[in-house]
Design a protein around this motif. Sequence first.
Motif, PDB file in Angstrom:
ATOM      1  N   SER A  21       0.899  -1.552   0.202  1.00 26.64           N
ATOM      2  CA  SER A  21      -0.435   0.141   0.394  1.00 26.64           C
ATOM      3  C   SER A  21       1.086   1.249   0.274  1.00 26.64           C
ATOM      4  O   SER A  21       2.360   1.256  -0.284  1.00 26.64           O
ATOM      5  N   ASP A  22       0.651   2.524  -0.215  1.00 25.80           N
ATOM      6  CA  ASP A  22       0.946   3.597  -0.083  1.00 25.80           C
ATOM      7  C   ASP A  22       1.894   4.077  -1.300  1.00 25.80           C
ATOM      8  O   ASP A  22       2.926   4.318  -0.751  1.00 25.80           O
ATOM      9  N   PHE A  23       2.076   3.378  -2.581  1.00 25.67           N
ATOM     10  CA  PHE A  23       3.014   4.102  -3.195  1.00 25.67           C
ATOM     11  C   PHE A  23       3.114   5.564  -3.472  1.00 25.67           C
ATOM     12  O   PHE A  23       4.496   5.895  -4.033  1.00 25.67           O
ATOM     13  N   HIS A  24       2.052   6.913  -2.828  1.00 24.19           N
ATOM     14  CA  HIS A  24       2.193   7.691  -3.274  1.00 24.19           C
ATOM     15  C   HIS A  24       2.559   7.868  -4.467  1.00 24.19           C
ATOM     16  O   HIS A  24       2.901   8.724  -4.660  1.00 24.19           O
ATOM     17  N   LEU A  25       2.136   8.054  -5.944  1.00 23.83           N
ATOM     18  CA  LEU A  25       2.663   8.168  -7.351  1.00 23.83           C
ATOM     19  C   LEU A  25       1.732   9.795  -7.226  1.00 23.83           C
ATOM     20  O   LEU A  25       0.938   9.687  -7.275  1.00 23.83           O
ATOM     21  N   GLY A  26       3.258   9.825  -7.910  1.00 22.10           N
ATOM     22  CA  GLY A  26       2.727  11.320  -7.574  1.00 22.10           C
ATOM     23  C   GLY A  26       3.509  12.574  -7.414  1.00 22.10           C
ATOM     24  O   GLY A  26       3.354  13.114  -7.104  1.00 22.10           O
ATOM     25  N   SER A  27       3.790  11.928  -5.720  1.00 22.63           N
ATOM     26  CA  SER A  27       4.617  13.375  -4.735  1.00 22.63           C
ATOM     27  C   SER A  27       6.025  12.378  -4.913  1.00 22.63           C
ATOM     28  O   SER A  27       6.703  11.289  -4.905  1.00 22.63           O
ATOM     29  N   PRO A  28       6.897  13.845  -4.757  1.00 22.52           N
ATOM     30  CA  PRO A  28       6.615  15.419  -4.354  1.00 22.52           C
ATOM     31  C   PRO A  28       6.280  15.962  -5.762  1.00 22.52           C
ATOM     32  O   PRO A  28       5.276  17.014  -5.873  1.00 22.52           O
ATOM     33  N   ASP A  29       6.941  15.001  -6.290  1.00 25.95           N
ATOM     34  CA  ASP A  29       7.351  15.566  -7.917  1.00 25.95           C
ATOM     35  C   ASP A  29       7.584  14.849  -8.877  1.00 25.95           C
ATOM     36  O   ASP A  29       7.705  13.315  -8.555  1.00 25.95           O
ATOM     37  N   ASP A  63      10.092   3.354 -10.832  1.00 32.02           N
ATOM     38  CA  ASP A  63      10.488   2.280 -11.559  1.00 32.02           C
ATOM     39  C   ASP A  63      10.852   0.683  -9.946  1.00 32.02           C
ATOM     40  O   ASP A  63      10.910  -0.513 -10.995  1.00 32.02           O
ATOM     41  N   LYS A  64      11.262   1.207  -9.196  1.00 30.45           N
ATOM     42  CA  LYS A  64      10.633   0.259  -7.768  1.00 30.45           C
ATOM     43  C   LYS A  64      10.201  -0.659  -8.124  1.00 30.45           C
ATOM     44  O   LYS A  64       9.869  -1.398  -7.584  1.00 30.45           O
ATOM     45  N   ILE A  65       8.626  -0.010  -7.531  1.00 28.51           N
ATOM     46  CA  ILE A  65       7.884  -0.732  -7.279  1.00 28.51           C
ATOM     47  C   ILE A  65       7.836  -1.783  -8.805  1.00 28.51           C
ATOM     48  O   ILE A  65       7.014  -2.947  -8.180  1.00 28.51           O
ATOM     49  N   GLU A  92       4.810   1.989   3.854  1.00 23.86           N
ATOM     50  CA  GLU A  92       4.994   2.537   2.653  1.00 23.86           C
ATOM     51  C   GLU A  92       5.885   3.020   2.102  1.00 23.86           C
ATOM     52  O   GLU A  92       6.844   2.300   1.702  1.00 23.86           O
ATOM     53  N   TRP A  93       6.505   3.057   0.338  1.00 24.41           N
ATOM     54  CA  TRP A  93       7.150   2.795  -0.714  1.00 24.41           C
ATOM     55  C   TRP A  93       7.653   4.625  -0.771  1.00 24.41           C
ATOM     56  O   TRP A  93       8.779   4.886  -1.765  1.00 24.41           O
ATOM     57  N   LEU A  94       7.157   5.228  -0.078  1.00 28.24           N
ATOM     58  CA  LEU A  94       8.343   7.596  -0.245  1.00 28.24           C
ATOM     59  C   LEU A  94       9.711   6.545   0.254  1.00 28.24           C
ATOM     60  O   LEU A  94      10.476   7.357  -0.264  1.00 28.24           O
ATOM     61  N   SER A  95       9.838   6.159   0.855  1.00 29.39           N
ATOM     62  CA  SER A  95      11.146   5.878   1.751  1.00 29.39           C
ATOM     63  C   SER A  95      11.538   3.807   2.542  1.00 29.39           C
ATOM     64  O   SER A  95      12.864   3.502   2.509  1.00 29.39           O
ATOM     65  N   GLN A  96      10.491   3.292   2.274  1.00 27.82           N
ATOM     66  CA  GLN A  96      10.847   2.114   3.347  1.00 27.82           C
ATOM     67  C   GLN A  96      10.232   1.039   2.049  1.00 27.82           C
ATOM     68  O   GLN A  96      10.962   0.102   2.996  1.00 27.82           O
ATOM     69  N   ASN A  97       9.543   1.131   1.608  1.00 32.82           N
ATOM     70  CA  ASN A  97       9.596  -0.373   0.412  1.00 32.82           C
ATOM     71  C   ASN A  97       9.075  -1.801   1.159  1.00 32.82           C
ATOM     72  O   ASN A  97       9.691  -2.869   0.818  1.00 32.82           O
ATOM     73  N   THR A  98       8.089  -1.224   1.711  1.00 28.42           N
ATOM     74  CA  THR A  98       7.584  -2.802   2.759  1.00 28.42           C
ATOM     75  C   THR A  98       6.201  -3.191   2.156  1.00 28.42           C
ATOM     76  O   THR A  98       5.329  -2.540   1.350  1.00 28.42           O
ATOM     77  N   PHE A  99       6.144  -4.575   2.536  1.00 25.90           N
ATOM     78  CA  PHE A  99       5.146  -4.896   1.814  1.00 25.90           C
ATOM     79  C   PHE A  99       4.775  -6.238   3.061  1.00 25.90           C
ATOM     80  O   PHE A  99       6.161  -7.117   3.718  1.00 25.90           O
ATOM     81  N   ALA A 100       3.557  -7.401   2.688  1.00 27.43           N
ATOM     82  CA  ALA A 100       3.625  -8.658   3.272  1.00 27.43           C
ATOM     83  C   ALA A 100       3.602  -9.843   2.066  1.00 27.43           C
ATOM     84  O   ALA A 100       2.659  -9.629   1.092  1.00 27.43           O
ATOM     85  N   GLU A 101       4.092 -10.651   2.566  1.00 27.80           N
ATOM     86  CA  GLU A 101       3.776 -12.273   1.925  1.00 27.80           C
ATOM     87  C   GLU A 101       2.864 -13.253   2.875  1.00 27.80           C
ATOM     88  O   GLU A 101       3.415 -13.571   3.433  1.00 27.80           O
ATOM     89  N   PHE A 102       2.072 -13.717   1.746  1.00 30.36           N
ATOM     90  CA  PHE A 102       1.163 -14.907   2.177  1.00 30.36           C
ATOM     91  C   PHE A 102       2.307 -16.137   1.856  1.00 30.36           C
ATOM     92  O   PHE A 102       1.165 -16.302   0.704  1.00 30.36           O
TER      93      PHE A 102
END
Length: 254
Positions: A15-23, A32-34, A232-242
């Motif tokens: 969650s929380d890719f916030h594509l478009g932020s801050p520029d 690209d990372k996502i 979030e992906w602004l700096s942490q790049n975290t996700f969950a895997e089941f």
Amino acid sequence: MNINLKENQKIFFASDFHLGSPDHKTSRKREDKIIKWLKSIENEAAAIFLVGDLFDFWFEFDTVIPKGFIRFMGKIAQLRDRGIPIFFFTGNHDLWMKDYFTKELNIPVYHNPINLEINHKKFLIGHGDGLGPGDKKYKILKKFFTSKVCQFIFKWLHPDIGLAIAHKWSSQSRSSNMAKNEDKFLGNGEWLWEYCKNVEDKMHFDYYIFGHRHLPLELPVGKNSKYINLGEWLSQNTFAEFNGKELKLKKFEK
């Protein structure tokens, strides 16, 4: 909804890719990372849940969508063409998402938390905004923003004007949240954790999965449940895997 995993299959949540932020430049690097992350999981993904605030702002006019994010949208289109189910949830920054992704890519869009069962484990999944105690100001604003009157008025603004206003508001909202210790664990003040505890008193879920908080968390809920916040992906790049047996919170390092 029930999902049964085959051998070596996994379910992924972010969650929380916030594509478009801050520029544009910073957002493109994140995009690209996502996409690299999506490529890394596609061969074992039985389904992908993208749990809100994928975009820093999103509004669907009748015939217009926001400019940008074409690489991300191209990648999820490719994943859908491979037959991988993808589920979108709206967050507080993209709550005006409607049916574009459903019509174009057969990706369902959820505006509220949903419950489902995966390999006999029960999940409650949602973005998390407006849930739990407190945050009364935002709850009032959300009722206003989700009203048909508000959406009708905004729709009749020229997109260049409407999107400029929206991006300004979105930026101020994010800055305000960061100023309110968004990145700090608040103990019993974690209102999404309290929300999960209240739900668990009435109905059992093995996993509660939310975003919004911008803080990766894995906390017990009662004796047999866990609350997972995806970060979030602004700096942490975290996700969950089941993997069908247990759920792990991970960080994308590549």
